[in-house]
Design a protein around this motif. Sequence first.
Motif, short mmCIF file in Angstrom:
data_model
loop_
_atom_site.label_atom_id
_atom_site.label_comp_id
_atom_site.label_asym_id
_atom_site.label_seq_id
_atom_site.Cartn_x
_atom_site.Cartn_y
_atom_site.Cartn_z
N PRO A 390 0.76 -1.29 0.12
CA PRO A 390 -0.07 0.02 -0.09
C PRO A 390 0.77 1.37 0.17
CG PRO A 390 -0.75 -1.55 1.67
CD PRO A 390 0.57 -1.98 1.03
N ILE A 391 0.42 2.38 -0.53
CA ILE A 391 0.97 3.70 -0.61
C ILE A 391 0.96 4.14 0.69
CG2 ILE A 391 1.21 5.89 -1.90
CD1 ILE A 391 0.27 4.50 -4.31
N TRP A 392 1.69 4.81 1.24
CA TRP A 392 1.71 5.45 2.60
C TRP A 392 0.77 6.71 2.67
CZ3 TRP A 392 2.97 10.69 4.25
CH2 TRP A 392 2.96 10.88 5.65
N ASN A 393 -0.11 6.25 3.72
CA ASN A 393 -1.21 7.17 4.08
C ASN A 393 -0.69 8.13 5.24
OD1 ASN A 393 -3.75 8.60 4.78
ND2 ASN A 393 -4.78 6.95 3.72
N GLU A 394 -0.94 9.23 5.27
CA GLU A 394 -0.65 10.15 6.47
C GLU A 394 -1.66 9.99 7.71
OE1 GLU A 394 0.07 14.84 7.37
OE2 GLU A 394 -0.73 14.31 5.46
N GLU A 395 -2.72 9.48 7.24
CA GLU A 395 -3.91 9.40 8.36
C GLU A 395 -4.00 8.06 8.90
OE1 GLU A 395 -5.65 11.82 9.38
OE2 GLU A 395 -4.59 13.09 7.81
N ILE A 404 5.35 -0.20 3.20
CA ILE A 404 4.55 0.47 2.43
C ILE A 404 5.28 1.19 1.31
CG2 ILE A 404 3.11 1.38 4.22
CD1 ILE A 404 5.90 3.33 3.02
N VAL A 405 4.76 1.52 0.24
CA VAL A 405 5.43 2.32 -0.77
C VAL A 405 5.36 3.72 -0.74
CG1 VAL A 405 5.59 2.70 -3.35
CG2 VAL A 405 5.52 0.50 -2.25
N TRP A 406 6.41 4.51 -1.01
CA TRP A 406 6.50 5.99 -0.93
C TRP A 406 7.56 6.43 -1.58
CZ3 TRP A 406 3.00 9.50 -0.11
CH2 TRP A 406 3.53 10.84 -0.15
N HIS A 407 7.13 7.19 -2.80
CA HIS A 407 8.01 7.78 -3.78
C HIS A 407 8.95 6.72 -4.48
CE1 HIS A 407 7.83 12.01 -1.55
NE2 HIS A 407 6.65 11.76 -2.49
N ARG A 418 2.61 6.68 12.92
CA ARG A 418 1.47 7.37 12.44
C ARG A 418 1.82 8.86 12.00
NH1 ARG A 418 -4.41 6.88 12.65
NH2 ARG A 418 -5.39 8.71 12.27
N GLY A 419 1.78 9.21 10.56
CA GLY A 419 2.02 10.71 10.29
C GLY A 419 3.40 10.93 9.84
N GLU A 420 4.40 9.97 10.30
CA GLU A 420 5.64 10.55 9.91
C GLU A 420 6.07 9.94 8.60
OE1 GLU A 420 8.41 10.24 13.59
OE2 GLU A 420 6.75 8.97 14.25
N LEU A 421 6.72 11.03 7.83
CA LEU A 421 7.15 10.63 6.25
C LEU A 421 8.16 9.61 6.15
CD1 LEU A 421 7.41 14.25 4.77
CD2 LEU A 421 5.96 12.40 3.79
N PRO A 422 7.98 8.73 5.25
CA PRO A 422 9.13 7.62 5.53
C PRO A 422 10.30 8.15 4.69
CG PRO A 422 6.96 6.76 4.19
CD PRO A 422 6.80 8.35 4.53
N ASP A 423 10.29 9.06 4.00
CA ASP A 423 11.63 9.79 3.56
C ASP A 423 11.99 11.05 4.03
OD1 ASP A 423 9.73 11.17 2.43
OD2 ASP A 423 10.40 11.05 0.46
N ASN A 424 11.58 11.37 5.35
CA ASN A 424 11.83 12.47 6.27
C ASN A 424 13.64 12.63 6.05
OD1 ASN A 424 11.46 14.75 7.60
ND2 ASN A 424 11.45 13.81 9.61
N PRO A 425 13.94 13.70 5.66
CA PRO A 425 15.36 13.79 5.86
C PRO A 425 16.14 14.00 7.05
CG PRO A 425 14.39 15.81 5.31
CD PRO A 425 13.33 15.03 5.42
N VAL A 426 16.18 12.78 7.86
CA VAL A 426 16.85 12.70 8.96
C VAL A 426 18.01 12.07 8.84
CG1 VAL A 426 14.94 12.71 10.51
CG2 VAL A 426 15.54 10.75 9.77
N LEU A 427 19.28 12.46 9.63
CA LEU A 427 20.40 12.06 9.38
C LEU A 427 20.85 10.71 10.13
CD1 LEU A 427 22.54 15.46 8.86
CD2 LEU A 427 22.15 13.70 7.03
N GLN A 494 -6.67 -2.72 6.18
CA GLN A 494 -5.54 -2.58 5.39
C GLN A 494 -4.86 -1.23 5.46
OE1 GLN A 494 -4.76 -5.52 3.68
NE2 GLN A 494 -6.57 -6.66 4.04
N VAL A 495 -5.58 -0.26 5.71
CA VAL A 495 -5.29 1.17 5.73
C VAL A 495 -4.68 1.35 7.03
CG1 VAL A 495 -5.66 3.66 5.25
CG2 VAL A 495 -6.68 1.81 3.90
N ASP A 496 -5.52 1.19 8.19
CA ASP A 496 -5.24 1.75 9.54
C ASP A 496 -5.36 0.32 10.48
OD1 ASP A 496 -4.67 3.17 11.82
OD2 ASP A 496 -6.34 4.45 11.44
N PRO A 497 -4.42 -0.59 10.32
CA PRO A 497 -4.61 -1.80 11.15
C PRO A 497 -4.57 -1.70 12.65
CG PRO A 497 -2.08 -1.50 10.32
CD PRO A 497 -3.10 -0.42 9.76
N ASP A 498 -3.96 -0.50 13.40
CA ASP A 498 -3.89 -0.30 14.55
C ASP A 498 -5.22 0.06 15.28
OD1 ASP A 498 -2.33 -0.10 17.07
OD2 ASP A 498 -2.66 2.17 16.95
#
Length: 515
Positions: A390-395, A404-407, A418-427, A494-498
């Motif tokens: 599934p494509i990442w969903n912010e909600e 998940i898949v993102w970009h 929940r709500g944390e970007l998969p490709d957030n530019p953290v070092l 499938q979208v919000d298993p928690d």
Amino acid sequence: MSSTARLSPWRVSFAVIIVLATVVAGVLGARMYEARATQGPAPEWFAGYVDVTATPSYAFEEGSADSEGHVSDVVLSFIVADEEGTCTPSWGTYYGLDEAGAELDLDRRIQRLREQGAGVVVSFGGALNQELATVCESPEELAGAYREVIERYDLDTIDLDIEGPALQDPASVKLRAQAVALLQEELSAEGKPLAVWLTLPVIPSGLTSEGREVVIAMLESGTDLAGVNLMTMNYGQARDARSMFDASAAAMRSTHRQLGIIYEQAGLPLSSGALWGKLGATPMIGQNDVVDEVFTLEDARRFNEFAVENGIGRVSMWSLNRDVTCGSNYPDTSRVSDACSGVDQGDVRFSELLSQGYSGHAAEAASATTEPDPAAAAPAEDDPETSPYPIWNEEASYLEGSKIVWHRNVYEAKWWTRGELPDNPVLEAWDTPWELIGPVMPGETPMPVFTVEKGTYPEWKGSSAYEKGDRVLSEGTPYEAKWWTEGDSPDAAQVDPDSSPWVPLSAEDVEQDLE
């Protein structure tokens, strides 16, 4: 990287040194090895380190041709401040440049290697002694010290090995970056491009904060880095229970991610392939300084496959001096030797294993410049029809292990998120709940949804109430209620298993029910 055993040199008179240096300088006037890359990707190359002043002396000038006649480059180490701690380059404080030419025949040996078609890179710094940037007083003075070595040995590629006190000295980090930028500018104006590699310590989670600051300072100064070479060795507790190969592969992947963020923040977005090309790796063969860390021949084979597969731009090793089985007079192989690896190599050489597929030379990449890739800056669009997960969903919320898949990349959740970007530019890897697994591959489609025959369980109805443990079907997919529920569609799991009251059943769950 370090060395311990040193020659006790016989000091010849200054007059003899000058005479010999003058003669050798005439020989070096006509360089035999000239290869420049003017376009296309930089070639991938192998070059083992050689400790110039270690005993016994390693005959790097003899070269070692592979089955196709290719002779690999070498990285000669280490240039540091002289024994008085002044801004004067020396080989390990033991030899000035003229003394090394006279007493080690270094100039002549370099020329002999070049006549075989191989190249020479010189490394500045290392774990011991004073790194030049820590004693020089201005960018101009430091650039002059670098230039003295570059001109003496007619170099187009240098290696800056920054570790120990030099890594933790912000003033020298800034001074070094300014000096290298100045030097590159001057040499470029003279038609003599200079490739600069940084060699830095690493752990499986990537570069340390000090190492990242060295890279960032270089880019901020305007330096065009040829690449970042990682010392994939001596991990200590950070290795955990991983093999040396697994720890090294993790270090490379982590730094690949960090380097992408650093270059993007510097306004130079690079593609994944370009970033791999800007990475180098230097394992410490055999016994490492950490007693329970041994980089085996099998680790070398696997790492070479990893390097070739990913297109790592440079592979080195510490060191060629050590690439041989220890003799019977060296019984404690858990103690690191400058002259042997500490493992039984038989007739195999680590250099042979690590250099497979690396037929380029450092000089061929010296003219290459770093250009931003606009396509790398634009995030790839995701298509549900070609995404395996599934494509990442912010909600949505995701449990540990969710993929998940993102970009156009696949990520796996390391913990609930929940709500944390998969490709957030953290070092730092621990600052994100997502682990990058790899790109979506061509031809991939959504993972098939597990379904069972109609009638296996009752069909879900929105008007019905369900108790914990009740099982139903929705569009052929079996679900089990986690708690009492009414009107909550199982498909939302499938979208919000928690937060969903439903959990999909596995094939094993259904089989147990049907037994």
